[in-house]
Write an enzyme that holds these catalytic residues in place. Structure first.
Site, short mmCIF file in Angstrom:
data_model
loop_
_atom_site.label_atom_id
_atom_site.label_comp_id
_atom_site.label_asym_id
_atom_site.label_seq_id
_atom_site.Cartn_x
_atom_site.Cartn_y
_atom_site.Cartn_z
N SER A 119 38.96 31.59 96.53
CA SER A 119 39.30 30.42 95.72
C SER A 119 38.79 29.14 96.34
CB SER A 119 40.82 30.24 95.59
OG SER A 119 41.54 31.32 96.01
N HIS A 140 35.35 34.42 90.40
CA HIS A 140 36.70 33.90 90.66
C HIS A 140 37.58 34.14 89.44
CE1 HIS A 140 39.51 30.33 91.72
NE2 HIS A 140 39.95 31.46 92.24
N GLU A 152 35.19 32.31 86.74
CA GLU A 152 34.16 31.40 87.24
C GLU A 152 33.09 32.26 87.92
OE1 GLU A 152 36.20 27.19 88.43
OE2 GLU A 152 36.75 28.86 89.71
N ASN A 190 39.81 24.89 90.86
CA ASN A 190 40.61 24.42 92.00
C ASN A 190 40.24 23.01 92.44
OD1 ASN A 190 42.48 26.45 92.20
ND2 ASN A 190 41.23 27.71 93.55
N1 3HC Z 1 50.46 40.94 84.47
C1 3HC Z 1 50.10 41.35 83.25
N2 3HC Z 1 50.50 40.76 82.10
C2 3HC Z 1 51.34 39.72 82.20
C3 3HC Z 1 51.78 39.22 83.45
C4 3HC Z 1 51.30 39.88 84.61
N3 3HC Z 1 51.65 39.46 85.84
N4 3HC Z 1 52.60 38.17 83.23
C5 3HC Z 1 52.68 38.00 81.90
N5 3HC Z 1 51.92 38.94 81.29
C6 3HC Z 1 51.69 39.07 79.83
C7 3HC Z 1 52.95 39.42 79.10
O1 3HC Z 1 53.13 40.83 79.06
C8 3HC Z 1 52.70 38.84 77.71
O2 3HC Z 1 51.84 39.69 76.97
P1 3HC Z 1 51.91 39.74 75.34
O3 3HC Z 1 51.61 38.36 74.86
O4 3HC Z 1 50.85 40.72 74.98
O5 3HC Z 1 53.31 40.18 75.03
C9 3HC Z 1 51.89 37.56 78.01
O6 3HC Z 1 51.32 37.76 79.33
C10 3HC Z 1 52.75 36.33 78.00
O7 3HC Z 1 53.81 36.53 78.91
P2 3HC Z 1 55.30 36.02 78.70
O8 3HC Z 1 55.59 35.93 77.22
O9 3HC Z 1 56.20 36.83 79.55
O10 3HC Z 1 55.34 34.58 79.38
P3 3HC Z 1 54.49 33.29 79.09
O11 3HC Z 1 54.16 33.12 77.66
O12 3HC Z 1 55.21 32.23 79.83
O13 3HC Z 1 53.10 33.56 79.85
C11 3HC Z 1 51.76 33.25 81.76
C12 3HC Z 1 53.04 33.85 81.20
C13 3HC Z 1 50.54 33.90 81.10
C14 3HC Z 1 51.74 33.52 83.25
C15 3HC Z 1 51.76 31.69 81.42
O14 3HC Z 1 52.96 31.12 81.87
C16 3HC Z 1 50.60 30.94 82.04
O15 3HC Z 1 49.49 30.94 81.50
N6 3HC Z 1 50.85 30.27 83.19
C17 3HC Z 1 49.81 29.52 83.91
C18 3HC Z 1 49.09 30.49 84.81
C19 3HC Z 1 47.99 29.81 85.58
O16 3HC Z 1 47.80 28.60 85.53
N7 3HC Z 1 47.25 30.63 86.30
C20 3HC Z 1 46.19 30.15 87.15
C21 3HC Z 1 46.73 30.02 88.53
S1 3HC Z 1 45.53 29.34 89.61
C22 3HC Z 1 44.67 30.65 90.12
O17 3HC Z 1 44.93 31.80 89.84
C23 3HC Z 1 43.51 30.31 90.98
C24 3HC Z 1 43.75 30.60 92.42
O18 3HC Z 1 42.53 30.43 93.08
C25 3HC Z 1 44.81 29.70 93.05
#
Ligand code: 3HC
Length: 293
Positions: A119, A140, A152, A190
């Site tokens: 990252s 990424h 990415e 990031n």
């Molecule tokens: N694994 C697999 N599927 C998952 C999951 C996981 N860990 N968490 C949630 N899901 C699925 C659920 O099963 C659900 O699927 P469906 O729509 O088919 O039923 C869907 O995702 C939505 O989940 P929920 O309804 O339980 O919850 P939300 O609507 O709140 O979504 C989320 C959860 C997708 C995590 C949403 O909150 C989100 O997009 N959050 C932001 C995440 C983000 O910003 N990620 C980037 C982080 S930075 C990064 O990774 C970079 C690194 O370098 C730091």
């Protein structure tokens, strides 16, 4: 080059998600962890995700069986030598990544393409441990990997343009939307996300608002799926601190500097959701309570 077999190194949160999407996309996938227990833990997580997809009707039992059949967990790095592409998602430490790729470089045939899911480290400094920087890119992914649509695809000044196009097409085959990014620390996401998360902590330190009010503001005021503190706990405070230190080292700019509160929390072992405590307390995971900071 036809990509048939994919190797994934690391079967933690990111590696297991990456292995899952590779197998779902139809690739024979070999995923390596350092111990049998870690392999088992990672594969169990994938199994749970696939089961959830079957329950929701997104997959049939037969399709789930085919996906699981394409996945193989291993502990010996030698098992990766027949792979056309190897994706690395191990600990975010340069010496460990360089050591791994130097070994893989000696094992794999000349056509194998290497990719790192780092990252914050530059792809150039990892690729320099091999004799094939022209066949080295960054791929990424975002957490949770099976859900987040972006990938990415990072090129260095040494990446062969043909290899780069192949990896953009590979990202699309994984069901992701690939974006082109150059090898600047933090790439696109990031570079923008880390200063935002660190600024949320600074706003809290300065008393601008509470954890809950800042989270609610960004969720309801900007339509973000999670507020910054929920996202910090989700990404991991230790991971965020580590990324910010690498980016500060690269750019020497205050916006990448870790706020004192973040350092204190990591020292206290409050690493976010995975450790049970961060900006919220997850004793009741369905109902996180803000910490008194
Ligand atoms: N694994 C697999 N599927 C998952 C999951 C996981 N860990 N968490 C949630 N899901 C699925 C659920 O099963 C659900 O699927 P469906 O729509 O088919 O039923 C869907 O995702 C939505 O989940 P929920 O309804 O339980 O919850 P939300 O609507 O709140 O979504 C989320 C959860 C997708 C995590 C949403 O909150 C989100 O997009 N959050 C932001 C995440 C983000 O910003 N990620 C980037 C982080 S930075 C990064 O990774 C970079 C690194 O370098 C730091």
């Amino acid at each position: 080059m036809a990509i048939r077999k994919v190797g994934v190194v690391g079967c933690g949160l990111m590696g297991s998600g990456i292995a899952q999407v590779c197998a779902q996309a139809g690739f024979q996938t070999v995923v390596r962890e350092i111990s049998g227990e870690l392999v088992e833990k990672g594969l169990k997580g994938i199994e749970k995700n696939l089961d959830r997809m079957v329950e929701k009707g997104a997959l049939t039992e037969a399709e789930k069986g085919e996906i699981s059949g394409r996945l193989r967990g291993v502990t010996a790095v030698e098992e990766l030598k027949g792979c056309d592409v190897i994706l690395e998602a191990i600990i975010e430490q340069l010496p460990a990544k360089r050591e791994l790729f130097a070994v893989l470089d000696g094992l794999c045939p000349a056509h194998t393409i290497f990719a790192s899911n780092t990252s914050s480290l530059t792809i150039t400094e990892i690729a320099a441990a091999t004799k094939r920087p022209q066949r080295f890119v960054g791929l990424h992914f975002f957490n949770p990997v099976p859900v987040m649509k972006l990938i990415e695809v990072v090129r260095t000044i040494a990446t062969d343009p043909g290899v780069y196009e192949e990896m953009l097409a590979f990202g699309a085959k994984l069901g992701k939307t690939p974006v082109r990014a150059n090898d600047g620390g933090g790439f696109i996401v990031n570079r923008l996300l880390v200063p935002y998360l660190l600024d949320a902590i600074r706003a809290l330190e300065e008393g601008v608002g509470s954890v809950v009010d800042i989270d609610t503001s960004m969720k309801l005021g900007c339509g973000y799926p999670m507020g910054p503190f929920t996202l910090l706990d989700f990404v991991g405070l230790d991971t965020t601190l580590y990324i910010s230190q690498i980016m500060f080292d690269e750019f020497k700019e205050k916006r990448f500097a870790a706020p004192p509160l973040l350092k204190r929390m990591v020292l206290a072992g409050w690493h976010g959701k995975k450790s049970g405590r961060g900006f919220y307390d997850y004793a009741d995971p369905a109902n996180p309570k803000p910490m008194n900071l």
